[in-house]
Design an enzyme around this catalytic site. Structure first.
Site, PDB file in Angstrom:
ATOM      1  N   HIS A 220      34.546  43.933  39.238  1.00 13.96           N
ATOM      2  CA  HIS A 220      34.534  42.556  38.707  1.00 13.96           C
ATOM      3  C   HIS A 220      34.094  42.656  37.242  1.00 13.96           C
ATOM      4  O   HIS A 220      34.750  43.291  36.438  1.00 13.96           O
ATOM      5  CB  HIS A 220      33.597  41.724  39.604  1.00 13.96           C
ATOM      6  N   HIS A 259      44.811  42.969  38.891  1.00 16.95           N
ATOM      7  CA  HIS A 259      44.145  41.707  39.197  1.00 16.95           C
ATOM      8  C   HIS A 259      44.528  41.238  40.591  1.00 16.95           C
ATOM      9  O   HIS A 259      45.655  41.462  41.021  1.00 16.95           O
ATOM     10  CB  HIS A 259      44.517  40.631  38.158  1.00 16.95           C
ATOM     11  N   ASP A 310      39.321  42.179  30.762  1.00 19.79           N
ATOM     12  CA  ASP A 310      38.226  43.084  30.405  1.00 19.79           C
ATOM     13  C   ASP A 310      38.641  44.228  29.486  1.00 19.79           C
ATOM     14  O   ASP A 310      37.799  44.806  28.807  1.00 19.79           O
ATOM     15  CB  ASP A 310      37.607  43.672  31.679  1.00 19.79           C
TER      16      ASP A 310
HETATM   17  N1  COA Z   1      43.933  51.521  38.432  1.00 19.03           N
HETATM   18  C1  COA Z   1      44.706  52.258  39.269  1.00 19.03           C
HETATM   19  N2  COA Z   1      45.279  51.782  40.373  1.00 19.03           N
HETATM   20  C2  COA Z   1      45.077  50.491  40.638  1.00 19.03           C
HETATM   21  C3  COA Z   1      44.305  49.670  39.817  1.00 19.03           C
HETATM   22  C4  COA Z   1      43.732  50.225  38.684  1.00 19.03           C
HETATM   23  N3  COA Z   1      42.985  49.492  37.870  1.00 19.03           N
HETATM   24  N4  COA Z   1      44.275  48.418  40.334  1.00 19.03           N
HETATM   25  C5  COA Z   1      45.007  48.464  41.444  1.00 19.03           C
HETATM   26  N5  COA Z   1      45.492  49.715  41.630  1.00 19.03           N
HETATM   27  C6  COA Z   1      46.316  50.163  42.733  1.00 19.03           C
HETATM   28  C7  COA Z   1      45.418  50.491  43.910  1.00 19.03           C
HETATM   29  O1  COA Z   1      44.977  51.818  43.895  1.00 19.03           O
HETATM   30  C8  COA Z   1      46.317  50.183  45.068  1.00 19.03           C
HETATM   31  O2  COA Z   1      47.227  51.252  45.232  1.00 19.03           O
HETATM   32  P1  COA Z   1      47.680  51.718  46.691  1.00 19.03           P
HETATM   33  O3  COA Z   1      48.373  50.515  47.268  1.00 19.03           O
HETATM   34  O4  COA Z   1      48.551  52.880  46.409  1.00 19.03           O
HETATM   35  O5  COA Z   1      46.407  52.049  47.426  1.00 19.03           O
HETATM   36  C9  COA Z   1      47.111  48.975  44.579  1.00 19.03           C
HETATM   37  O6  COA Z   1      47.143  49.100  43.161  1.00 19.03           O
HETATM   38  C10 COA Z   1      46.482  47.647  44.977  1.00 19.03           C
HETATM   39  O7  COA Z   1      45.129  47.627  44.480  1.00 19.03           O
HETATM   40  P2  COA Z   1      43.898  46.996  45.208  1.00 19.03           P
HETATM   41  O8  COA Z   1      42.658  47.551  44.636  1.00 19.03           O
HETATM   42  O9  COA Z   1      44.068  47.111  46.705  1.00 19.03           O
HETATM   43  O10 COA Z   1      44.117  45.474  44.797  1.00 19.03           O
HETATM   44  P3  COA Z   1      43.041  44.334  44.881  1.00 19.03           P
HETATM   45  O11 COA Z   1      43.780  43.059  44.765  1.00 19.03           O
HETATM   46  O12 COA Z   1      42.156  44.520  46.045  1.00 19.03           O
HETATM   47  O13 COA Z   1      42.148  44.619  43.606  1.00 19.03           O
HETATM   48  C11 COA Z   1      41.242  44.698  41.496  1.00 19.03           C
HETATM   49  C12 COA Z   1      42.163  43.923  42.434  1.00 19.03           C
HETATM   50  C13 COA Z   1      41.049  43.891  40.214  1.00 19.03           C
HETATM   51  C14 COA Z   1      39.878  44.891  42.164  1.00 19.03           C
HETATM   52  C15 COA Z   1      41.867  46.062  41.176  1.00 19.03           C
HETATM   53  O14 COA Z   1      43.085  45.870  40.470  1.00 19.03           O
HETATM   54  C16 COA Z   1      40.924  46.942  40.421  1.00 19.03           C
HETATM   55  O15 COA Z   1      40.089  47.633  41.033  1.00 19.03           O
HETATM   56  N6  COA Z   1      41.014  46.959  39.039  1.00 19.03           N
HETATM   57  C17 COA Z   1      40.076  47.697  38.255  1.00 19.03           C
HETATM   58  C18 COA Z   1      38.773  46.915  38.089  1.00 19.03           C
HETATM   59  C19 COA Z   1      38.918  45.748  37.135  1.00 19.03           C
HETATM   60  O16 COA Z   1      39.506  45.855  36.080  1.00 19.03           O
HETATM   61  N7  COA Z   1      38.331  44.636  37.530  1.00 19.03           N
HETATM   62  C20 COA Z   1      38.322  43.433  36.737  1.00 19.03           C
HETATM   63  C21 COA Z   1      39.242  42.431  37.321  1.00 19.03           C
HETATM   64  S1  COA Z   1      39.409  41.040  36.226  1.00 19.03           S
END
Ligand code: COA
Length: 374
Positions: A220, A259, A310
């Site tokens: 987050h 996201h 971010d």
């Molecule tokens: N880097 C690499 N791979 C990513 C990624 C990232 N930042 N964000 C998502 N993915 C990939 C995941 O590994 C997953 O791949 P898979 O299906 O092969 O396992 C797929 O994309 C779906 O991601 P997931 O984490 O399950 O999606 P979510 O909706 O639960 O998560 C976030 C959303 C924001 C938590 C996620 O994109 C993330 O962890 N981003 C990095 C942290 C971040 O920037 N947070 C601020 C958000 S405003």
């Protein structure tokens, strides 16, 4: 067998109603009380947006002036809170400092019944930067700062306390814009945490302390700090592209990308990206922006993942000489407006938030007396 993670992370689940914000809504995009985010970043200062979120309407000139003047009178820190901040270790994580400080404020300035909730929201907005920078300056250079600067804006107040002098208008205005961008985002994890706490009829300080705890994590709010650490690692765009490809091959997550709600882009990114380029050029640094763009390109080419709010916010803050570990606390200083707006909205039509779970544990078991257990 019960479905594992049926609604994993509540993705796509509507968990309530709000009048405050739309995120990625068809035909609307990101709006605060119906105002488009780009109208707000182009035309409004952060205090105007804070007023909109906390009071539900845009202020007129006189209302805004009175609001700004009122916030300035609420910046000061009680002696007991200063003593506490001096006692918190110098190497504490600043998000933990804010969580502790807000919780402590709830002891010495308890909310009481909810009739003063707007005043409590204003107080938190006004004094969060003071708490953070009092702690930071005391432990980094031994200065007990005056937390009541004469700067009108939260952004100016923040940078003044951080650097010990009023900021340039470019830096103040850029920080102000990021505060507008970070102010509100519907049912994100920290806001939802605040609403869950509020739903039990708890007080505003408890809800905000919980929200700070939720925002702290790298999935987050903590993503902006993690993004900065990554960007700084690379000496050139070529090294960044190769390094990020290696990370993706290892299935590492790249912070600042992706996201839960947006699928093709985050509308806040273009604003931050433009500021990052401008501030980098001003600072005579062409490396960090070029590295950031190279990472952004690889993430799109390889994974169709886009930079979220971010990613470029990281270098925007860096170019203002803000230490990386203060990035996520800045998010708090802004999102406090959205949190308190949601706390008040939750209270206005409260219902305890208590969902159900699919049970995936063992079947009913026979009781075994303690001395008979293996
Ligand atoms: N880097 C690499 N791979 C990513 C990624 C990232 N930042 N964000 C998502 N993915 C990939 C995941 O590994 C997953 O791949 P898979 O299906 O092969 O396992 C797929 O994309 C779906 O991601 P997931 O984490 O399950 O999606 P979510 O909706 O639960 O998560 C976030 C959303 C924001 C938590 C996620 O994109 C993330 O962890 N981003 C990095 C942290 C971040 O920037 N947070 C601020 C958000 S405003």
């Amino acid at each position: 067998m019960a479905a594992k993670n049926k609604a994993g992370g509540l993705a796509g689940v509507t968990a309530g109603a709000t009048r405050i914000c739309t995120v990625g809504k068809e035909g609307a995009g990101l709006t605060y009380y119906g105002y488009d985010i780009y109208d707000l970043t182009d035309n409004a200062c952060f205090e105007e947006v804070a007023y909109l979120l906390v009071r539900g309407k845009l202020p007129n000139r006189a209302e805004l002036d009175a609001y700004i003047a009122g916030l300035k009178t609420k910046r000061g820190l009680p002696e007991a809170l200063k003593t506490l901040l001096e006692m918190v270790p110098a190497d504490a994580y600043p998000m933990d400092v804010l969580r502790t400080a807000v919780s402590f404020l709830g002891n010495i300035e308890p909310e009481g019944d909810f009739s003063n909730q707007i005043a409590v929201a204003d107080r938190l907005l006004a004094c969060l930067p003071s708490m953070l920078l009092y702690w930071h300056r005391f432990h980094s250079d031994g200065t007990r700062i005056d937390a009541e600067t004469d700067d009108d804006s939260v952004a100016g107040h923040f940078l003044h306390m951080l650097h010990g002098k009023p900021p340039s208008e470019t830096h103040r205005g850029s920080l102000d814009t990021t505060l507008v961008l970070y102010a509100e985002h519907e049912f994100n994890a920290s806001t939802f945490a605040a609403r869950v706490i509020t739903g039990t009829l708890s007080d505003m300080h408890s809800a905000v302390s919980g929200a700070i705890g939720a925002l702290r994590g790298p999935l987050h709010g903590g993503a902006n700090e993690a993004a900065m650490v990554l960007i700084q690692e690379f000496q050139s765009p070529e090294a960044a592209a190769a390094g990020v490809r290696d990370m993706l091959a290892r299935k590492d997550k790249i912070m600042g990308f992706g996201h839960r709600v947006y699928t093709t882009s985050d509308p806040r990114n273009s604003v931050n990206k433009k500021m990052s380029k401008m501030l980098g050029d001003d600072a005579g640094d062409t490396r960090l922006f070029a590295v950031s763009e190279a990472i952004e390109k690889v993430m799109w080419d390889e994974k169709k993942l886009f930079a979220n709010a971010d990613f470029f916010a990281a270098t925007v803050y860096h170019f203002m000489d803000i230490p990386t570990y203060l990035f996520t606390p800045i998010f708090v200083c802004s999102r406090i407006t959205g949190w308190t707006a949601h706390i008040m909205e939750q209270r206005a039509d409260n219902k305890l938030i208590r969902p159900a779970a699919d049970y995936i544990g063992p079947p009913l078991q026979e009781w075994v007396a303690i001395d008979d257990r293996p």
